[in-house]
Scaffold this motif. Structure first.
Motif, PDB file in Angstrom:
ATOM      1  N   THR A  44     -61.304  62.890 119.068  1.00  4.68           N
ATOM      2  CA  THR A  44     -62.564  62.343 119.558  1.00  4.68           C
ATOM      3  C   THR A  44     -63.678  62.451 118.524  1.00  4.68           C
ATOM      4  N   GLY A  45     -64.591  61.498 118.585  1.00  2.00           N
ATOM      5  CA  GLY A  45     -65.748  61.541 117.699  1.00  2.00           C
ATOM      6  C   GLY A  45     -66.577  62.786 117.911  1.00  2.00           C
ATOM      7  N   GLU A  46     -66.752  63.191 119.165  1.00  3.55           N
ATOM      8  CA  GLU A  46     -67.537  64.387 119.463  1.00  3.55           C
ATOM      9  C   GLU A  46     -66.876  65.631 118.870  1.00  3.55           C
ATOM     10  N   TYR A 114     -69.388  57.754 117.208  1.00  2.00           N
ATOM     11  CA  TYR A 114     -70.097  58.834 117.883  1.00  2.00           C
ATOM     12  C   TYR A 114     -71.513  58.999 117.330  1.00  2.00           C
ATOM     13  N   HIS A 118     -75.086  58.413 119.563  1.00  2.79           N
ATOM     14  CA  HIS A 118     -75.601  59.684 120.082  1.00  2.79           C
ATOM     15  C   HIS A 118     -76.818  60.109 119.280  1.00  2.79           C
TER      16      HIS A 118
END
Length: 138
Positions: A44-46, A114, A118
């Motif tokens: 995941t990007g996070e 991401y 964000h």
């Protein structure tokens, strides 16, 4: 990123080990997040941001100044063009190390998407793994 891996990276960079050698140094760390073992397994990007980026760009993407200057990603208009962060993540520039050898094309796309969506950023135009592949050196 685990403290042991962070320490290995810091020592490698402080010792002047070339960025291209860092995957081998990380592989010796025994961290289970490396699949081959020179690539991160986090999809995941996070998660990738937390493991790779926030040490310099800080939680919340606010950037920092100290031992170096780490630009804020929050509200950064340079992220409007997806090609800019794609190229930086893959190839690095100045104090930003290249992560192209550590990440798959899908992971590069995930972390770029991401940071572009964000920290107050609302840039449109999701990047793909094919976009990431296109910026890699041939």
């Amino acid at each position: 990123m685990l403290p042991a891996v962070r320490t290995v990276l810091a020592l490698a960079l402080a010792a002047g080990i070339a960025a291209s050698a860092i995957p081998a140094v990380l592989a010796q760390s025994g961290d289970s997040r490396f699949s081959n073992p020179a690539r991160f397994m986090v999809p995941t990007g996070e998660g990738l941001y937390a493991d790779l980026c926030q040490g310099c760009h800080m939680p919340g993407g606010v950037g920092a100044v100290g031992a170096g200057a780490y630009p804020a990603l929050a509200g950064n208009s340079n992220l409007a063009s997806a090609g800019y962060p794609l190229t930086l993540v893959v190839n690095g520039r100045n104090a930003m190390p290249p992560f192209g050898d550590l990440l798959t094309d899908q992971q590069v796309a995930a972390v770029v998407n991401y940071v572009r969506t964000h920290f107050g950023n609302q840039f449109t135009g999701e990047v793909t793994a094919e976009d990431a592949k296109a910026v890699r050196p041939r």
